[in-house]
Scaffold this active site. Structure first.
Site, PDB file in Angstrom:
ATOM      1  N   ARG A 116      70.703  61.923  81.583  1.00  0.00           N
ATOM      2  CA  ARG A 116      69.398  61.405  82.019  1.00  0.00           C
ATOM      3  C   ARG A 116      68.381  61.238  80.876  1.00  0.00           C
ATOM      4  O   ARG A 116      67.703  60.212  80.812  1.00  0.00           O
ATOM      5  CB  ARG A 116      68.808  62.254  83.145  1.00  0.00           C
ATOM      6  CG  ARG A 116      69.699  62.328  84.386  1.00  0.00           C
ATOM      7  CD  ARG A 116      68.990  62.868  85.620  1.00  0.00           C
ATOM      8  NE  ARG A 116      68.037  61.916  86.129  1.00  0.00           N
ATOM      9  CZ  ARG A 116      66.747  61.983  85.967  1.00  0.00           C
ATOM     10  NH1 ARG A 116      66.223  62.985  85.313  1.00  0.00           N
ATOM     11  NH2 ARG A 116      65.955  61.050  86.445  1.00  0.00           N
TER      12      ARG A 116
ATOM     13  N   CYS B 169      78.041  61.958  68.550  1.00  0.00           N
ATOM     14  CA  CYS B 169      77.709  61.075  67.434  1.00  0.00           C
ATOM     15  C   CYS B 169      76.834  59.904  67.865  1.00  0.00           C
ATOM     16  O   CYS B 169      77.248  58.740  67.793  1.00  0.00           O
ATOM     17  CB  CYS B 169      78.992  60.572  66.792  1.00  0.00           C
ATOM     18  SG  CYS B 169      80.019  61.944  66.309  1.00  0.00           S
TER      19      CYS B 169
HETATM   20  N1  LLP Z   1      70.125  55.673  99.256  1.00  0.00           N
HETATM   21  C1  LLP Z   1      70.510  54.677  98.438  1.00  0.00           C
HETATM   22  C2  LLP Z   1      70.968  53.419  99.022  1.00  0.00           C
HETATM   23  C3  LLP Z   1      70.469  54.844  97.046  1.00  0.00           C
HETATM   24  O1  LLP Z   1      70.834  53.865  96.255  1.00  0.00           O
HETATM   25  C4  LLP Z   1      70.005  56.081  96.505  1.00  0.00           C
HETATM   26  C5  LLP Z   1      69.960  56.301  95.060  1.00  0.00           C
HETATM   27  C6  LLP Z   1      69.627  57.104  97.411  1.00  0.00           C
HETATM   28  C7  LLP Z   1      69.700  56.856  98.770  1.00  0.00           C
HETATM   29  C8  LLP Z   1      69.156  58.449  96.943  1.00  0.00           C
HETATM   30  O2  LLP Z   1      68.004  58.366  96.210  1.00  0.00           O
HETATM   31  P1  LLP Z   1      67.216  59.709  95.819  1.00  0.00           P
HETATM   32  O3  LLP Z   1      66.712  60.348  97.092  1.00  0.00           O
HETATM   33  O4  LLP Z   1      68.153  60.601  95.122  1.00  0.00           O
HETATM   34  O5  LLP Z   1      66.108  59.246  94.951  1.00  0.00           O
HETATM   35  N2  LLP Z   1      70.759  58.062  88.287  1.00  0.00           N
HETATM   36  C9  LLP Z   1      69.334  57.916  88.540  1.00  0.00           C
HETATM   37  C10 LLP Z   1      69.034  57.738  90.024  1.00  0.00           C
HETATM   38  C11 LLP Z   1      69.785  56.593  90.667  1.00  0.00           C
HETATM   39  C12 LLP Z   1      69.506  56.474  92.141  1.00  0.00           C
HETATM   40  C13 LLP Z   1      70.462  55.545  92.796  1.00  0.00           C
HETATM   41  N3  LLP Z   1      70.302  55.416  94.219  1.00  0.00           N
HETATM   42  C14 LLP Z   1      68.606  59.115  87.948  1.00  0.00           C
HETATM   43  O6  LLP Z   1      69.244  59.962  87.335  1.00  0.00           O
HETATM   44  O7  LLP Z   1      67.393  59.195  88.055  1.00  0.00           O
END
Ligand code: LLP
Length: 420
Positions: free
Chosen positions: A312, A342
């Site tokens: 992240r 690296c």
């Molecule tokens: N529903 C859908 C359709 C989604 O695409 C996502 C997250 C969620 C629910 C859940 O979202 P949350 O409540 O966790 O915000 N890798 C990134 C975050 C990518 C989120 C992708 N979709 C990070 O590390 O911040």
């Protein structure tokens, strides 16, 4: 609330000393708190109790089986995006009727598997996908339940890579096309469109963009109803933000107070897909200091964890608090906390003020429970680290550290390279 606290200068997860876990399991590792998971889940459940939503944990945030089981035992369903996630959900005996399936690129095998499983609904993101599900369902003699993911074209103030609800993004179907689709739904005899889905982005700390999106949907639902098009579900997605640094996110209760009146107006059953809110602050990443390096210009704390373990900071320039696992009175120094990979992008924190540390000291990278382990890789042929769950005084390795045999499994030297 989270259950990582200092007692007598030592960091604890619930009643377990983090240093004891390091002693037993080696470093680096992810550590999750059972109590925190349950607390965050029940906070949402309680805040929205009036409408009794189906809370489908977005397992892309953390797919550890023990975490999933913990949440399923509290009544959670799952928001999945792949065959792998569905298999994991079924492994912990999740109720298929609490599983919703998103993703812009579902394959035939995934659609077949989900139809066989009997999930609550597919969140469909395009017309070609709807046609494909109809075709497959027809072949299987089934009717596929579907919610259309609409793109409400609402900007959510968050990182560019994790905003999803505008027409610049690949997600969802615009309102006009959704309307057309619903009007022509008889063209898809093996589809039952019984809901709408929105998800406007992630790490959103105010309710305003949610309300804006829900308001748009309310108007749309009313217009559909007037045309005799009835629906059963509204899935409002995930996206609730958490505290990484100095964010002041709404609590689950504040969020519920703000959006509940609008959700009630829809008259539909509500599905939610929180990920980060539940698991983000329920996990930490623990790493050990290997070297202290001073190049005369800057000081570096080189640790045994790397960007392959927690990407992240490198990917989103995300801030994660970093704390020594044992508080010391050492004179504070300003350091970059970096890994062994690296790449200059291999860092956990830059210009951090930490007490003087020495080789072998442990650091905790906080708020690493969401999108931590799941986004890790084997870059630089590094074994993925263990995931460990604490409950009260107990802890258990719920996923073992990978071995080099794991890493080379399936690799072989082709015969044509063996000509001597
Ligand atoms: N529903 C859908 C359709 C989604 O695409 C996502 C997250 C969620 C629910 C859940 O979202 P949350 O409540 O966790 O915000 N890798 C990134 C975050 C990518 C989120 C992708 N979709 C990070 O590390 O911040």
């Amino acid at each position: 609330m989270h259950d990582f606290k200092f007692k007598r200068q030592e960091l604890y997860c619930e009643d377990v000393k983090v240093a004891d876990v390091a002693q037993a399991a080696g470093t680096p590792f992810y550590l999750y708190s059972y109590n925190t998971l349950v607390d965050h889940f029940t906070k949402i459940q309680r805040a929205f109790a009036k409408i009794n939503p189906t809370i489908c944990f977005a397992m892309k945030a953390n797919d550890n089986l023990a975490v999933l089981k913990t949440l399923a035992d509290q009544g959670a369903g799952f928001d999945i995006v792949s065959m792998g996630e569905l298999r994991k959900a079924l492994t912990i005996k999740a109720d298929p009727q609490k599983i919703v399936f998103a993703s812009v690129g579902k394959t035939e095998a995934e659609i077949v598997f989900a139809l066989t499983t009997g999930i609550l609904f597919f969140n469909v993101e395009s017309v070609p996908e709807l046609e494909e599900i109809n075709r497959i369902a027809q072949k299987m003699g089934k009717v596929a339940p579907v919610a259309l993911r609409i793109n409400p074209d609402v900007e959510a103030a968050t990182h560019n890579f994790i905003t999803t609800g505008t027409l610049k993004n690949k997600f969802g179907i615009d309102l006009k096309s959704t309307h057309q689709l619903l009007k022509s739904r008889k063209k898809y005899p093996n589809i039952l469109i019984n809901g709408l889905h929105i998800h406007i982005g992630s790490q959103i700390v105010t309710s305003a963009p949610f309300i804006k999106a829900v308001k748009k949907v309310i108007g749309f639902i009313a217009a559909l109803r007037a045309e005799g098009i009835g629906l059963e579900y509204l899935d409002i997605g995930g996206g609730l933000g958490i505290i990484y640094k100095d964010e002041k996110p709404q609590t689950a209760q504040n969020f519920a107070d703000a959006v509940l009146p609008y959700l009630e107006q829809t008259g539909l059953k509500i599905v939610m897909e929180p990920g980060r809110f539940i698991v983000g602050n329920a996990g930490i990443f623990v790493t050990k200091v290997l070297y202290l390096k001073d190049n005369g210009f800057k000081k570096f704390l080189i640790v045994d964890g790397g960007m392959n373990d927690l990407i992240r900071p490198s990917l989103y320039n995300a801030y994660h608090e970093i704390v020594p696992v044992k508080k010391s009175r050492g004179k504070p120094v300003t350091v970059d906390v970096v890994g062994p990979i690296c790449e200059s992008g291999d860092f956990f924190g830059k210009e951090r003020v930490l007490p003087a540390l020495k080789k072998g000291d442990l650091l905790a990278v906080m708020s690493a429970g969401a999108y931590g382990y799941v986004m890790s890789s084997n870059y630089n042929v590094r074994c993925r680290v263990p995931e460990i769950l604490v409950k009260g005084k107990e802890f258990a390795v719920t996923k073992e550290r990978e071995t080099y045999e794991d890493l080379m499994r399936g690799e072989s030297i082709p015969e044509f390279l063996n000509i001597s």
